[in-house]
Design an enzyme around this catalytic site. Structure first.
Site, short mmCIF file in Angstrom:
data_model
loop_
_atom_site.label_atom_id
_atom_site.label_comp_id
_atom_site.label_asym_id
_atom_site.label_seq_id
_atom_site.Cartn_x
_atom_site.Cartn_y
_atom_site.Cartn_z
N HIS A 109 0.79 -1.11 0.02
CA HIS A 109 -0.07 -0.16 -0.12
C HIS A 109 1.15 1.39 0.06
O HIS A 109 0.49 2.40 0.70
CB HIS A 109 -0.84 -0.14 1.14
CG HIS A 109 -2.15 -1.02 1.11
ND1 HIS A 109 -2.48 -1.39 -0.20
CD2 HIS A 109 -2.57 -1.68 2.20
CE1 HIS A 109 -3.33 -2.32 0.22
NE2 HIS A 109 -3.52 -2.63 1.41
N HIS A 178 -9.65 1.85 0.87
CA HIS A 178 -9.55 0.68 1.54
C HIS A 178 -10.42 0.81 2.96
O HIS A 178 -10.22 0.53 4.11
CB HIS A 178 -8.00 0.47 2.33
CG HIS A 178 -7.67 -0.57 2.61
ND1 HIS A 178 -8.25 -1.64 3.58
CD2 HIS A 178 -6.49 -1.53 2.49
CE1 HIS A 178 -7.61 -2.73 3.65
NE2 HIS A 178 -6.56 -2.49 3.11
N GLU A 309 -11.75 -4.12 -2.58
CA GLU A 309 -10.81 -2.99 -3.09
C GLU A 309 -10.56 -3.08 -4.44
O GLU A 309 -9.74 -3.96 -4.75
CB GLU A 309 -9.40 -3.18 -2.12
CG GLU A 309 -9.52 -2.92 -0.70
CD GLU A 309 -8.36 -3.71 -0.02
OE1 GLU A 309 -7.30 -3.08 -0.10
OE2 GLU A 309 -8.40 -4.67 0.58
#
Length: 344
Positions: A109, A178, A309
């Site tokens: 991420h 997220h 996601e």
């Protein structure tokens, strides 16, 4: 009609520059959503049940302090590259790039201080808010000055999230939000009574560090076949699964398409996910452990939320047969995801 208003949410700590964090409240007849200029974080998302009662269906915190401390990316936009890059390493035009390793041997991420941990510049729109930031060349190890715009708009029951970016050097990019959902209402103990379906004929098996092996496997005859709705708790038991944290491969194309649907029979709440992205990571909150104090002093145990996601496939920068994850100078990255809330 959608109303948009802004209010102060807090200040960044002095060591983070001390900037002001604003909260933007988007409200229609059916949905109310609150979004921060820090990390483009969705802090609250209230939708109606079949009796017309509103509940907040996303996990998060009551104060800015909760979001500036370590947490599992609740509600945030993550990037430059969502999900995992193996060994935090990739090669472009003969040059090797090394990213920060923040997930075992891998980069996750965006690294140590990704897009979720920075202040964005907001612009209020008639029915939403647009956030902008410049990710400088070399930030978290990524090449190129990357200009990024994330736009949230609300229309009736539909929340739209659009991501745009332009770069000065070729760079991998994959942006997503997220948010952690529980359609029974945040703070509810688990999501086992939710029914879920995902429009995907294949998924990506992973190694023990959650990196795709490279195989694109059929869902047919496996616990990953979610093409027909399954009740989550019973399904996990039936297939002896500890939970999901996998990319489902969507039908390719630039057009909007319905890719997932979740139904919560006790409240009647439904959520549809539509997107232009090639993949969707289905995650069932396997790493939640009840240690975080969330909104209203709620605790968030394992499997107390799910994430859907929309994104490119994990580690695509190292797997040439995965969908293209590279953005070149002169091109525009432009993807949209739509979340539609209803009752049944």
């Amino acid at each position: 009609m959608t109303t948009v208003r802004k209010e102060a949410f807090g200040r960044m700590p002095p060591e983070e520059g001390g900037g002001e964090v604003e909260k933007f409240v988007l409200q229609s007849d059916s949905v109310r959503v609150e979004i921060l200029s820090f990390g483009c974080i969705i802090t609250t998302l209230e939708t109606k049940d079949r009796e017309g009662r509103f509940s907040d269906v996303v996990l998060g915190f009551d104060t800015l302090e909760g979001y500036t401390r370590k947490h599992p990316f609740f509600g945030a936009v993550v990037g430059r590259v969502a999900n995992r890059i193996a060994n935090g390493r990739f090669t472009l035009d003969g040059k090797e790039y090394q990213l920060f390793l923040n997930n075992g041997p891998n980069s996750l991420h965006g690294g140590a201080k990704g897009f979720d941990k920075v202040l964005w510049s907001p612009q209020v729109l008639p029915n939403g808010v647009r956030f902008f930031r410049l990710s400088p060349d070399g930030e978290e190890g990524y090449p190129g000055d990357l200009k990024v715009w994330v736009t949230y708009t609300l229309s009736g029951r539909e929340l739209t999230i659009n991501y745009q970016a332009k770069t000065s050097k070729t760079t991998p990019i994959s942006l997503t939000n997220h948010a952690y959902f529980n359609l029974a209402g945040q703070g509810s103990h688990d999501v086992y009574d939710h029914e879920i379906s995902i429009e995907a004929d294949s998924y990506l098996p992973v190694d023990d560090t959650k990196i795709p092996t490279g195989e694109v496997a059929t869902v047919q005859g496996t616990g990953f076949d979610l093409r027909q709705p399954v009740e989550l708790g019973k399904h996990l038991q039936k297939f002896h699964l500890d939970g999901f944290d996998h990319n489902f491969c969507l039908h390719q194309g630039q057009d909007r398409r319905l890719v997932a649907r979740v139904f919560h029979p006790p409240t009647g709440r439904t959520m549809e996910v539509h997107t232009t992205q090639p993949g969707i990571q289905f995650y069932t909150g396997n790493n939640l452990d009840g240690s975080l104090k969330g909104k209203g002093a709620a605790t968030y145990p394992k499997h107390s939320a799910f994430c859907l996601e929309t994104q490119n496939w994990p580690d695509a920068v190292n797997k040439p047969h995965f969908p293209n994850v590279l953005l070149h100078p002169g091109e525009e990255y432009n993807h949209t995801t739509w979340l539609v809330f209803n009752t049944a």
